[in-house]
Motif scaffolding. Sequence first.
Motif, short mmCIF file in Angstrom:
data_model
loop_
_atom_site.label_atom_id
_atom_site.label_comp_id
_atom_site.label_asym_id
_atom_site.label_seq_id
_atom_site.Cartn_x
_atom_site.Cartn_y
_atom_site.Cartn_z
N GLN A 1 -23.10 -32.37 74.95
CA GLN A 1 -21.76 -31.79 74.91
C GLN A 1 -21.65 -30.49 75.69
O GLN A 1 -20.57 -29.90 75.77
CB GLN A 1 -21.34 -31.58 73.47
CG GLN A 1 -21.16 -32.90 72.74
CD GLN A 1 -20.64 -32.72 71.34
OE1 GLN A 1 -20.16 -31.65 70.98
NE2 GLN A 1 -20.72 -33.76 70.54
N MET A 2 -22.76 -30.02 76.27
CA MET A 2 -22.73 -28.77 77.01
C MET A 2 -23.71 -28.82 78.17
O MET A 2 -24.78 -29.41 78.04
CB MET A 2 -23.08 -27.61 76.07
CG MET A 2 -23.07 -26.26 76.74
SD MET A 2 -23.30 -24.86 75.61
CE MET A 2 -24.72 -25.31 74.69
N GLY B 1 -12.79 -29.80 78.33
CA GLY B 1 -13.84 -28.87 77.93
C GLY B 1 -13.48 -27.43 78.19
O GLY B 1 -12.33 -27.07 78.46
N THR C 1 -18.61 -27.08 78.40
CA THR C 1 -18.67 -28.12 77.39
C THR C 1 -18.04 -29.38 77.96
O THR C 1 -17.26 -29.33 78.91
CB THR C 1 -17.92 -27.72 76.11
OG1 THR C 1 -16.54 -27.51 76.41
CG2 THR C 1 -18.52 -26.47 75.49
#
Length: 184
Positions: free
Chosen positions: A105-106, A128, A181
């Motif tokens: 996610q990052m 994001g 993200t």
Amino acid sequence: MEFPKEEVGKRVRYLRRLQGLTSDELAKLTGVSQSMISQIERGQVSPSLETLWKLSHSLKVPVFSFFEPEESNAVTICRSGEEKLIKRVRPNVSYQLLSPGTGKQMSFFKMVVEPGEELDTPFMYHSGEECGIMLCGSIRIEVEGETHMIYEGDSIYFDSSLPHRFMNTGKVDAVAIWAMTHSF
């Protein structure tokens, strides 16, 4: 050196399936034919930069994620000097990936922007958030029509879904540590 079309195709298929999309649904989102999506995923054709950009936007991932190998480790250590260098998005920008960005996610990376203003640089946008800190030099960042300068020691945060672009208008390389993200 040949374009890694087989690996890019595997990544496109992986990211599409991760999001629960059929190849037909992805084709409609990108405006590319379903047969082209199929050929890309099977490594039969090298997608153009424009097609990669459309896939990136539709899958809500950075363009360079198509060039990363799959990572499944819970803990990953990136040793100094072993960073993955990615220099594909823009000719004057290089990224040293400091984290596994695939399926995570990052993403965390070191960004080096060589001097040189490109007025025709397209705006980017994706889901994001992004933030970064300038280690040396400066960059001009345009976010949804507003221009911001960040200098050595400054940091910035913005919503990545807003159209944005950056350029180095200085005389030396601009070096920043950046995080973003992703929504999968």
